[in-house]
Design a protein around this motif. Structure first.
Motif, short mmCIF file in Angstrom:
data_model
loop_
_atom_site.label_atom_id
_atom_site.label_comp_id
_atom_site.label_asym_id
_atom_site.label_seq_id
_atom_site.Cartn_x
_atom_site.Cartn_y
_atom_site.Cartn_z
N LYS A 76 0.81 -1.22 0.00
CA LYS A 76 0.00 0.00 0.00
C LYS A 76 0.84 1.27 0.00
N ASN A 77 2.10 1.17 0.40
CA ASN A 77 3.03 2.29 0.43
C ASN A 77 4.19 1.99 -0.51
N ILE A 78 3.86 1.68 -1.74
CA ILE A 78 4.83 1.20 -2.71
C ILE A 78 5.98 2.18 -2.95
N VAL A 79 5.72 3.47 -2.81
CA VAL A 79 6.78 4.47 -3.01
C VAL A 79 7.87 4.27 -1.96
N SER A 80 7.48 4.09 -0.71
CA SER A 80 8.44 3.82 0.37
C SER A 80 9.13 2.48 0.15
N PHE A 81 8.36 1.52 -0.27
CA PHE A 81 8.86 0.16 -0.47
C PHE A 81 9.97 0.12 -1.53
N LYS A 82 9.83 0.90 -2.58
CA LYS A 82 10.83 0.89 -3.66
C LYS A 82 12.21 1.29 -3.16
N SER A 83 12.26 2.15 -2.16
CA SER A 83 13.55 2.59 -1.61
C SER A 83 14.27 1.47 -0.87
N TYR A 84 13.51 0.50 -0.37
CA TYR A 84 14.07 -0.56 0.46
C TYR A 84 13.78 -1.95 -0.11
N ILE A 85 13.62 -2.03 -1.41
CA ILE A 85 13.13 -3.28 -2.02
C ILE A 85 14.09 -4.45 -1.85
N ALA A 126 19.57 -17.20 8.40
CA ALA A 126 18.42 -16.30 8.24
C ALA A 126 18.46 -15.17 9.26
N ASP A 127 18.83 -15.48 10.48
CA ASP A 127 18.93 -14.45 11.52
C ASP A 127 19.97 -13.39 11.14
N ILE A 128 21.09 -13.85 10.59
CA ILE A 128 22.13 -12.92 10.14
C ILE A 128 21.58 -12.04 9.02
N MET A 129 20.86 -12.65 8.08
CA MET A 129 20.33 -11.90 6.93
C MET A 129 19.26 -10.89 7.35
N ILE A 130 18.48 -11.21 8.37
CA ILE A 130 17.50 -10.24 8.89
C ILE A 130 18.25 -9.02 9.42
N ASN A 131 19.34 -9.24 10.15
CA ASN A 131 20.14 -8.13 10.66
C ASN A 131 20.79 -7.34 9.54
N VAL A 132 21.27 -8.03 8.50
CA VAL A 132 21.86 -7.35 7.35
C VAL A 132 20.81 -6.48 6.65
N GLY A 133 19.61 -7.03 6.46
CA GLY A 133 18.53 -6.27 5.82
C GLY A 133 18.15 -5.04 6.62
N VAL A 134 18.02 -5.19 7.92
CA VAL A 134 17.67 -4.05 8.77
C VAL A 134 18.79 -3.01 8.75
N ALA A 135 20.04 -3.45 8.80
CA ALA A 135 21.17 -2.52 8.74
C ALA A 135 21.17 -1.75 7.42
N CYS A 136 20.87 -2.43 6.32
CA CYS A 136 20.79 -1.76 5.01
C CYS A 136 19.70 -0.69 5.00
N ILE A 137 18.55 -1.00 5.58
CA ILE A 137 17.45 -0.02 5.64
C ILE A 137 17.88 1.19 6.45
N ILE A 138 18.55 0.97 7.58
CA ILE A 138 19.02 2.08 8.41
C ILE A 138 20.04 2.92 7.65
N ILE A 139 20.98 2.26 6.98
CA ILE A 139 22.00 2.98 6.21
C ILE A 139 21.36 3.77 5.07
N TYR A 140 20.45 3.14 4.32
CA TYR A 140 19.74 3.84 3.23
C TYR A 140 19.01 5.06 3.76
N THR A 141 18.35 4.89 4.91
CA THR A 141 17.58 6.00 5.50
C THR A 141 18.52 7.15 5.89
N LEU A 143 21.54 7.78 4.70
CA LEU A 143 22.10 8.38 3.48
C LEU A 143 21.08 9.28 2.78
N LYS A 144 19.83 8.86 2.78
CA LYS A 144 18.77 9.65 2.16
C LYS A 144 18.59 10.97 2.89
N LYS A 145 18.64 10.94 4.22
CA LYS A 145 18.52 12.17 5.02
C LYS A 145 19.69 13.11 4.77
#
Length: 149
Positions: A76-85, A126-141, A143-145
């Motif tokens: 439903k928030n596809i614009v936000s989703f594209k940034s973190y796809i 999988a636990d490691i990859m969840i942490n990697v994904g979350v770290a990427c989202i934080i870094i992207y956020t 960098l975007k700011k």
């Protein structure tokens, strides 16, 4: 179509690699005792650090509902989703793999045990990859700011 592939490919890779590793441990009942890390097969009935294990059979259904709710939110928030796809694909692949374990094995298949200088919870790829994904989202956020200022 490109956005769907950017989600599906990391999801599939993480899911496939994680399940392959887990099945190796399950089929072979593999164990290795090292000085820093040991590889031991454990079925985690809870979530991180075995929290919420008291929910037993309900936990897998709660996690499925949570994954569906997050997916609907992103849809439903596809614009936000594209940034973190890509990180979202990584997180969903790992999450789906861990939830599948609950249906097949009765708990999440964990096997990595860090015990050098301190004992850490037993976890999996999988636990490691969840942490990697979350770290990427934080870094992207972050960098975007920084680019907006």
């Amino acid at each position: 179509m490109k956005n769907i592939l950017l989600f599906i490919i990391p999801l599939s890779l993480v899911f496939g690699i994680d399940q392959a590793i887990k099945w190796f441990f399950v089929i072979n009942n593999f164990n290795y005792d090292g000085n820093i890390i040991s590889l031991v097969l454990v079925y985690n009935k809870g979530v991180a650090f075995s929290m919420f294990a008291f929910l037993e059979e309900w936990l897998k259904y709660i996690q499925v509902a949570l994954l569906v709710a997050i997916f609907i939110y992103f849809w439903k928030n596809i614009v936000s989703f594209k940034s973190y796809i890509i990180p979202a694909g990584i997180i969903f692949g790992a999450g789906i793999s861990n939830v599948l374990d609950r249906f097949i094995h009765g708990g999440v298949v964990d096997y990595i045990f860090w015990h050098y200088k301190f004992e850490f919870a037993i976890f999996n790829f999988a636990d490691i990859m969840i942490n990697v994904g979350v770290a990427c989202i934080i870094i992207y956020t972050l960098l975007k700011k920084n680019t907006k200022t």
